[in-house]
Enzyme design. Structure first.
Site, mmCIF file in Angstrom:
data_model
loop_
_atom_site.group_PDB
_atom_site.id
_atom_site.type_symbol
_atom_site.label_atom_id
_atom_site.label_comp_id
_atom_site.label_asym_id
_atom_site.label_seq_id
_atom_site.Cartn_x
_atom_site.Cartn_y
_atom_site.Cartn_z
ATOM 1 N N SER A 29 -81.845 -8.982 61.788
ATOM 2 C CA SER A 29 -82.746 -8.149 62.598
ATOM 3 C C SER A 29 -84.206 -8.589 62.518
ATOM 4 C CB SER A 29 -82.602 -6.678 62.192
ATOM 5 O OG SER A 29 -81.322 -6.224 62.575
ATOM 6 N N ASN A 58 -77.908 3.949 63.594
ATOM 7 C CA ASN A 58 -78.421 2.627 63.215
ATOM 8 C C ASN A 58 -79.878 2.423 63.620
ATOM 9 O OD1 ASN A 58 -78.204 2.227 65.961
ATOM 10 N ND2 ASN A 58 -77.409 0.153 65.778
ATOM 11 N N ALA A 100 -59.469 0.496 63.854
ATOM 12 C CA ALA A 100 -59.883 1.903 63.931
ATOM 13 C C ALA A 100 -60.795 2.269 62.767
ATOM 14 C CB ALA A 100 -58.643 2.807 63.961
ATOM 15 N N LYS A 106 -75.510 3.895 57.243
ATOM 16 C CA LYS A 106 -75.406 4.385 58.620
ATOM 17 C C LYS A 106 -74.862 5.819 58.742
ATOM 18 C CE LYS A 106 -74.817 0.056 61.184
ATOM 19 N NZ LYS A 106 -74.030 -0.578 62.256
ATOM 20 N N ASP A 119 -75.348 0.779 68.788
ATOM 21 C CA ASP A 119 -74.232 -0.176 68.787
ATOM 22 C C ASP A 119 -73.437 -0.090 70.086
ATOM 23 O OD1 ASP A 119 -74.735 -1.333 66.330
ATOM 24 O OD2 ASP A 119 -73.556 0.144 65.240
HETATM 25 P P1 ATR Z 1 -65.844 -1.218 59.797
HETATM 26 O O1 ATR Z 1 -66.679 -0.050 59.442
HETATM 27 O O2 ATR Z 1 -66.600 -2.521 59.797
HETATM 28 O O3 ATR Z 1 -65.052 -1.046 61.043
HETATM 29 P P2 ATR Z 1 -63.630 -0.487 58.096
HETATM 30 O O4 ATR Z 1 -63.940 0.932 58.329
HETATM 31 O O5 ATR Z 1 -63.303 -0.938 56.724
HETATM 32 O O6 ATR Z 1 -64.840 -1.407 58.552
HETATM 33 O O7 ATR Z 1 -62.479 -0.923 59.111
HETATM 34 C C1 ATR Z 1 -61.953 -2.182 59.106
HETATM 35 C C2 ATR Z 1 -60.903 -2.300 60.208
HETATM 36 O O8 ATR Z 1 -60.305 -3.604 60.122
HETATM 37 C C3 ATR Z 1 -59.776 -1.308 60.074
HETATM 38 O O9 ATR Z 1 -59.280 -1.003 61.360
HETATM 39 C C4 ATR Z 1 -58.751 -2.099 59.271
HETATM 40 O O10 ATR Z 1 -57.422 -1.658 59.401
HETATM 41 P P3 ATR Z 1 -56.857 -0.456 58.459
HETATM 42 O O11 ATR Z 1 -57.373 0.803 59.059
HETATM 43 O O12 ATR Z 1 -55.390 -0.588 58.531
HETATM 44 O O13 ATR Z 1 -57.412 -0.730 57.080
HETATM 45 C C5 ATR Z 1 -58.898 -3.454 59.913
HETATM 46 N N1 ATR Z 1 -58.418 -4.546 59.061
HETATM 47 C C6 ATR Z 1 -59.031 -5.062 57.979
HETATM 48 N N2 ATR Z 1 -58.304 -6.081 57.471
HETATM 49 C C7 ATR Z 1 -57.204 -6.217 58.255
HETATM 50 C C8 ATR Z 1 -56.070 -7.101 58.279
HETATM 51 N N3 ATR Z 1 -55.933 -8.061 57.372
HETATM 52 N N4 ATR Z 1 -55.159 -6.945 59.258
HETATM 53 C C9 ATR Z 1 -55.301 -5.984 60.187
HETATM 54 N N5 ATR Z 1 -56.343 -5.116 60.234
HETATM 55 C C10 ATR Z 1 -57.276 -5.227 59.285
#
Ligand code: ATR
Length: 274
Positions: free
Chosen positions: A16, A86, A129, A65, A102
């Site tokens: 940023s 943010n 998600a 955030k 965002d």
């Molecule tokens: P952020 O806030 O950056 O979105 P997060 O809340 O930790 O981070 O979410 C990460 C996302 O990536 C989630 O949808 C996660 O899936 P889960 O809800 O099943 O944990 C997904 N994710 C992370 N690693 C993954 C993997 N190896 N395969 C599939 N989905 C993954």
């Protein structure tokens, strides 16, 4: 001089300051933008500094955030819906107002790099998600999308999010991609898959219509395995760097009174640091 900031913990890797510094120079604004490391326990004290008039506002990044939602005096309705802030703007009498830009970054990136993407937008597939998914779902709902297939490794998390946000969201697992993506005009990855060149195993892009757009919020690497696969299939792709650049626009405008442009020059400047 108007001072703005980005707060996070850690903060050293934030792009940023580079983005806003470029615009401060370009538009000859009498302002500054600095990265400040603020630990979670120090956040209330930092807010006192902000309310005291030291800054005109700033950005908020990981891990603050969600926590700042409770600290602002006013919350923009879309930030409330997304559940995360943010961007902070000091308003004299009203105190600090929290926004989430965002979702504007997501839309601005597609509007600039895939014009017409939202014309007759019947079906969309959203992968992931987590926290980042919320802003994108809210953004998509604002563009009259017919149906969102929200696919996540953990289906229960997708279902919770769909219930919370409401709207035309149908949930499933990642293994349902082939069954759901046949009518999709847009595929969005909001998950962390793609970082460090990781890929979705078994995601069959051959079912995706030829005129669909594939976009990723991951921008390191700039071309994720998902985008590389999509390009190989001849699909239009939009990388995640544009979202980072476009989410910065509303903050800069609110603090310094100039609406800045996302130019190829700015993009090249940031791309050189990836
Ligand atoms: P952020 O806030 O950056 O979105 P997060 O809340 O930790 O981070 O979410 C990460 C996302 O990536 C989630 O949808 C996660 O899936 P889960 O809800 O099943 O944990 C997904 N994710 C992370 N690693 C993954 C993997 N190896 N395969 C599939 N989905 C993954």
């Amino acid at each position: 001089m108007k001072r703005a900031f980005v707060i996070g913990h850690p903060i050293a890797h934030s792009r940023s300051p580079l983005i806003h510094g470029h615009w401060i120079d370009t538009y000859r604004v009498d302002g500054s933008y600095e990265a400040i490391d603020v630990a979670p326990a120090a956040l209330p004290d930092f807010f006192e500094r902000l309310k005291g008039g030291e800054f005109v506002g700033g950005n908020v990044t990981i891990p603050h955030k969600e926590q700042v939602v409770a600290l602002v005096d006013e919350l923009d309705p879309l930030a409330e819906e997304i559940g995360a802030v943010n961007t902070l703007v000091l308003r004299d009498a009203a105190g600090v107002r929290g926004f989430n830009t965002d979702y504007m970054g997501f839309l601005g990136n597609l509007d600039q790099n895939a014009p017409g993407w939202d014309q007759g937008l019947d079906e969309v597939v959203v992968l992931g998600a987590g926290g980042a998914s919320r802003a994108i779902l809210v953004a998509l709902k604002s563009r009259a999308v017919g149906k969102i297939h929200l696919l996540n490794r953990t289906v229960g998390k997708a279902e919770d999010l769909a219930i919370e946000l409401g709207g035309p969201i149908a949930c499933g697992g990642l293994d349902e991609f082939a069954a759901r993506a046949g009518g999709a005009r847009l595929i969005v990855n909001t998950s962390s898959v793609g970082m460090k060149h990781t890929r979705f195993e078994g995601l069959d892009l051959s079912v995706v219509p030829a005129d669909a757009v594939v976009t990723d919020i991951v921008y390191v690497p700039l071309v994720t395995p998902l985008l590389a696969d999509a390009r190989q299939r001849g699909l239009r792709t939009v990388d995640g760097l544009g979202m980072l650049l476009h989410q910065a626009v509303p903050g800069f405008e609110a603090w310094f009174g100039v609406k800045p442009e996302v130019t190829p020059e700015l993009r090249a400047l940031v791309e050189a640091t990836l």
